[in-house]
Motif scaffolding. Sequence first.
Motif, short mmCIF file in Angstrom:
data_model
loop_
_atom_site.label_atom_id
_atom_site.label_comp_id
_atom_site.label_asym_id
_atom_site.label_seq_id
_atom_site.Cartn_x
_atom_site.Cartn_y
_atom_site.Cartn_z
N HIS A 1 0.83 -1.22 0.00
CA HIS A 1 0.00 0.00 0.00
C HIS A 1 0.85 1.26 0.00
O HIS A 1 0.38 2.33 -0.37
N ASN A 2 2.10 1.15 0.43
CA ASN A 2 2.98 2.32 0.39
C ASN A 2 3.27 2.71 -1.06
O ASN A 2 3.38 3.88 -1.40
N THR A 3 3.41 1.71 -1.90
CA THR A 3 3.68 1.95 -3.31
C THR A 3 2.39 2.32 -4.04
O THR A 3 2.37 3.19 -4.89
N PHE A 4 1.33 1.65 -3.68
CA PHE A 4 0.10 1.77 -4.45
C PHE A 4 -1.07 1.68 -3.49
O PHE A 4 -1.44 0.60 -3.04
N GLY B 1 2.53 -7.59 -14.52
CA GLY B 1 2.87 -6.19 -14.77
C GLY B 1 2.21 -5.68 -16.03
O GLY B 1 1.76 -4.54 -16.09
N LEU B 2 2.13 -6.55 -17.03
CA LEU B 2 1.55 -6.12 -18.30
C LEU B 2 0.04 -6.22 -18.32
O LEU B 2 -0.65 -5.30 -18.72
N ASN C 1 -6.87 -5.23 -8.01
CA ASN C 1 -6.91 -3.83 -8.45
C ASN C 1 -5.55 -3.36 -8.98
O ASN C 1 -5.20 -2.19 -8.88
N ILE C 2 -4.78 -4.31 -9.56
CA ILE C 2 -3.50 -3.93 -10.16
C ILE C 2 -3.78 -3.54 -11.61
O ILE C 2 -4.38 -4.34 -12.36
N ASP D 1 5.37 3.66 -16.39
CA ASP D 1 5.52 3.62 -14.93
C ASP D 1 4.52 2.64 -14.30
O ASP D 1 4.84 1.89 -13.37
N GLN D 2 3.32 2.70 -14.85
CA GLN D 2 2.27 1.85 -14.30
C GLN D 2 2.61 0.37 -14.46
O GLN D 2 2.32 -0.44 -13.58
N ALA D 3 3.23 0.04 -15.59
CA ALA D 3 3.60 -1.34 -15.84
C ALA D 3 4.66 -1.80 -14.86
O ALA D 3 4.57 -2.89 -14.27
N LEU D 4 5.66 -0.94 -14.65
CA LEU D 4 6.72 -1.33 -13.70
C LEU D 4 6.19 -1.43 -12.28
O LEU D 4 6.54 -2.35 -11.53
#
Length: 876
Positions: free
Chosen positions: A66-69, A180-181, A188-189, A234-237
């Motif tokens: 959650h810190n990242t996203f 990631g892709l 919810n990724i 960025d979103q993919a990484l």
Amino acid sequence: MKKLVLIDGNNVVYRAFFALPLLSNSQGMYTNAVYGFTTMLLKAIEEEKPTHLLVAFDAGKTTFRHNTFKEYKGGRQKTPPELSQQLPFVYQLLDAMGIKRYDLDNYEADDIVGTLSKRAKDAGFSVSIITGDKDYLQLVEDHVNVSLIKKGISDTVVYDTEKVRERYGIDPEGVIDLKGLMGDASDNIPGVPGVGEKTAIKLLKQFGTVERVYEQLDEVSGKKLKESLETNHDQALMSKQIATIDRDSPVLITLDDCAYKNKVTPELTELFHELGFQSLLEKMDLPEEEKSPTENPSIEVMVVTHFSEDQLVSPSALIVEMLDENYHYGDILGFAVANKSGTYFIQTVNGLNDSLFCSWLADRSKEKIVHNGKQAEVALNWRGLKLNGVIFDVGLASYLIDPAEAGQDLASVAKKRGITDVETDDAFYGKGAKRVIPEGDGQAGHLGHKAAALFALKPILAGELKTNQQEQLLSDLEMPLSRVLARMEFTGVQTSGETLKAMGRELDATLEVIEKDIYELAGVSFNINSPKQLGEILFEKLMLPAIKKTKTGYSTAADVLEKLRGRHEIIDKILDFRQLGKLKSTYVEGLLKVINPKTGKVHTCYNQTLTQTGRLSSTDPNLQNIPIRLEEGRKIRKAFLPSEPGWQIFSADYSQIELRVLAHIADDAHLKQAFIDGLDIHTKTAMDVFGVEKNGVTALMRRHAKAVNFGIIYGISDYGLSQNLGITRKEAGRFIEKYLESYPGVRHYMEDIVKKAKKSGFVTTLLNRRRYLPEITSRNFNLRSFAERTAMNTPIQGSAADVIKKAMVIMDRRLAEEHLKSRMLLQVHDELIFEVPEEEIERMKVVVPEVMEHAITLKVPLKVECAYGPTWYDAK
DNA sequence: CCACACACGC
DNA sequence: GACGTACGTGTGTGGG
């Protein structure tokens, strides 16, 4: 080779819940998720034959992800309460099976599994992971495979490296790139918009990783795809990062901790019985339960005629055997002691004459474990002996762990914890009229087993208390209180038989007149005490309208008769007859029967392990229901006196303790202010509910407001209130609504506590007393509503009980410290009664309120009112 | 012996 | 819309 099986507990439980219909056991508790999980678990054990086993759980709502996203896992449906309620049983099950379970703050189950699988592989284990979550496929490597649960619960597909390649065309490490892709809707990724599984796999086959895709973006075919990849770099990484399981999380347990022995414990059998898992019980080939406890060779009971020093080591379990007759007067049937040196039985006479044993009983430094020690203490007191050094009371402990199961025989408490070699007293002595004390030395065995069970139970119950954070509640409140109550009971209350007899004679005379009047009005004589006969007279012979019926006929209860008042002269007479008849039989005759002829006192027994809320109850006699409301009844209190000439009866009661506790727990600003301002709370409520100024509050408004307050603390229903006030349900509903509008904090509390109870399955009080409410998720409206009201009421009533109990413990110490001669005699839920020498009255008027008002500090002041006089009647 | 109805208290 | 205020104990009745 060592084999570690790792299970994603949350995932498996969740899948089981949705795969199976909402099963429930005989008590209406849902069990489908536990059942499904258990089936899975047993299957895994059978097939994998693990030497090591661990079930990982998610710790809480937020994780390092959650810190990242911060939207991670956003938009998920809340876990249904029917499911979360089952989790504790999953934990119990695992504990009973000796299977390690683990969760870790800030991490999810998959991180724990990832970390341990890595460690295990490095240590040369082979590892199987059981889950329904495809994300885990990233963990697959040599000697680590994932059993993915397919639809339902029984089908699994085992993925090793080859199988992953076959299914996805990529290596297991590629799973995170895939995520990631393509993203993951369930977590919810986001991934890259426009890229699904097909495209992602194609890209990864071509480039290998997300990073490579971007390094060689020019080579990606398709304009739209390229654009989308470009704008969502960025979103993919980030998506890849989020999807990556942390294989170096700070897991504190070791592989050794996960060692698993396939063993069926009695706890497990018990739990399966409780859950209603008959089919699993049969499947598991459980050992026969011990039928004849005395055959258990592991406990040898030594019968002694006197004790030696080395037989009485600390700590020892102590049984002072008495049957359920009143322990002030009953016989002691023998003693048993169990400790690490052995198990001993001694006959009563021998024990009482053994000076070593008697001084051991009184020695504070000799630690003892007992079961309801108050009984033993009082019984010994009557024989001039002391009981000190009690460090653990199993009866009190089991009461705190679950008040619904306590108050039971020691055998039941033991059996629940897998100690099955104790017979219940009912089984050993027979019950009811058939109760006999067996001849011979069979008793030594029975008592010995009880003592040994007691000794074994202490660490088990202590552990359970620790889990519940109830250790202090036991050690600092209930155990000291037990001593205080023992003294109060043993001290007793002086009771004038003469006063009672005089009242009895008056009552007889009055009753005789009323009885005659009733027969005359009815035109026939009959048994007025028989509701059946009375109903026939009123509703058939006199043709009065029957308002309410009971299962067995007409209701003739007081509230029914009230409504018939004025329709017939006989009604008032009957009500009087009932009231006075009650005084005569229960209070005059009842009390006369229990005055100790030697001391002229009554010695009540408080039950400290009975009520579901934490209150005490009182029996033989019940001194918590001596009449007070009606003057005729109140006169009964004239019979209760100080035991020394010139002393006074001193009474101190909490004013509105429950509403104050409510103000505290609900943290309602308005209600708190009312108490801080010292307002008359019912008048204040009337002002709020009826929207008038203080001067505008009529007597009727205040009465209604009082009923609303009364209802609020009992978990109100509009129906209940309407009955109470004789108004319609709608009107009652409006009152409640008005009340909750005026006190929004209270509304919030009521809603919140019900939610919490649904989630956890229990409610707690200020001092962490617990009450389980399994019916709160029942589909039966009746049961559920009842449980919901209980959820609202128990923290209030129970916390009030906590407060006065604490006050009693402190008060007892305070009397000793100040060398006061005053004695605490009685507790009646929100009041304490003392007998006080004349010269201590002034001091007690200061000390008692001081102690009671500060026993526990709340957000509102507590208020205590004192009174005293030559009899209990006069202490008003 | 037990369930029920009733009545007392907080 | 269902049901139906919380928590207790004791007494008397009446059916098995």
